[in-house]
Scaffold this active site. Structure first.
Site, short mmCIF file in Angstrom:
data_model
loop_
_atom_site.label_atom_id
_atom_site.label_comp_id
_atom_site.label_asym_id
_atom_site.label_seq_id
_atom_site.Cartn_x
_atom_site.Cartn_y
_atom_site.Cartn_z
CE LYS A 66 20.32 88.05 -13.33
NZ LYS A 66 20.19 86.82 -12.57
CG ASP A 102 19.06 86.13 -9.08
OD1 ASP A 102 17.90 85.83 -9.43
OD2 ASP A 102 19.84 86.79 -9.79
#
Ligand code: ATR
Length: 279
Positions: A66, A102
């Site tokens: 990420k 997220d």
């Protein structure tokens, strides 16, 4: 021609994203397919270049890539840049642009249970990557304050220092957080404590919890961690990690297709994959 969408990570076999997104592509009659690819750290740049070269429509990024993926992308939006992590990439006219859904996914999930977090006093437990995405996203929503409690208090202080959005915050040890618990409207557990197979563990005791509080755990395996069971016993409302997972996926799907998908269907689909039927 069929468009390719993907998720890259390592490991990746457990990912529930392919089933979730492929179901949505067929539901909305979109000629596309979503595939998981296991990508080792050393192959990340080559994998990103390969996806760009074959004209991928977009892809998700999961652990451990990420943050490391950022230099290999062509651009990144402001929130993802501030969080320092990308979970969704969109092919915008040949350029691969990184986003983070997220934090916003967690917020959207939260909004299914409370109308606003404006004026709320919030405790985030943990100071890792998930805590960072959630903390920065909620900091933009005018809460009364967001405190961070962590086993390593210095990491909580570092996280607070690095927040680019104005918010009142204190760094606490886990024990200090237990003692202050009655102050909070919303408590968000972001560590892996309580995740299967170590389901008996719990990050803090909830003795001082307000009955009116909403307690969230980003874990969804088990659907109800020991922490959520304890909160429920004390009369609080609870939310597990399914909502964050579903809404981060829904926001990614919307970025790729322009369609905000049927989240109830996505949720049922995930619960079926997990073998559960309620949460
Ligand atoms: P993620 O990206 O999933 O958030 P991470 O960056 O590895 O994962 O962060 C893990 C978080 O869980 C950290 O806040 C970590 O606390 P430390 O900063 O003190 O390491 C917390 N954590 C992990 N195991 C823990 C344990 N056994 N007890 C308390 N906290 C724990």
């Amino acid at each position: 021609m069929k468009k390719l969408f993907a998720v890259i990570g390592d490991p990746i076999a457990h990912s529930m994203s392919p089933v979730m997104h492929n179901d949505l592509f067929s539901l909305y009659n979109i000629d596309a397919h979503y595939l998981p690819f296991q990508v080792k750290n050393d192959d990340l740049q080559a994998a990103v270049n390969g996806l760009r070269a074959i004209g991928v429509g977009g892809f998700n990024v999961t652990v451990p890539h990420k943050s490391n993926i950022i230099p290999f992308l062509d651009g990144i939006d402001e929130l993802a840049e501030n969080i320092g992590a990308v979970n969704t990439v969109v092919n915008e006219g040949g350029k691969l642009i990184g986003y983070n859904t997220d934090g916003p996914g967690f917020l959207k999930g939260l909004m299914t249970q409370i109308p606003t977090i404006e004026g709320k006093k919030i405790l985030v437990i943990g100071a890792g990557g998930a805590a960072r995405a959630i903390y920065f996203t909620l900091a933009k929503e005018n809460p009364r304050g967001i405190d961070i409690a962590n086993r390593t208090v210095d990491k909580a202080s570092d996280l607070i220092q690095s927040c680019p959005y104005p918010v009142v915050s204190n760094a606490y040890s886990l024990l200090e957080a237990e003692n202050h618990l009655a102050d909070y409207d919303l408590i968000i557990q972001t560590t892996l404590i309580g995740m299967s197979p170590k389901t008996a563990e719990q990050p803090i005791e909830l003795t001082n919890l307000m009955q009116q509080a909403l307690v969230c755990d980003i874990i969804y395996n088990p659907l109800e961690t020991q922490f959520l069971q304890d909160a429920k016993r004390k009369g609080a409302s609870i939310q597990n990690g399914i909502d964050m997972f579903v809404f981060q996926g829904a926001l990614a799907f919307e970025k790729w297709t322009g369609i905000f998908p049927d989240v109830i269907r996505m949720r049922d689909n995930i619960l079926t994959q997990l073998g559960g039927n309620s949460c």
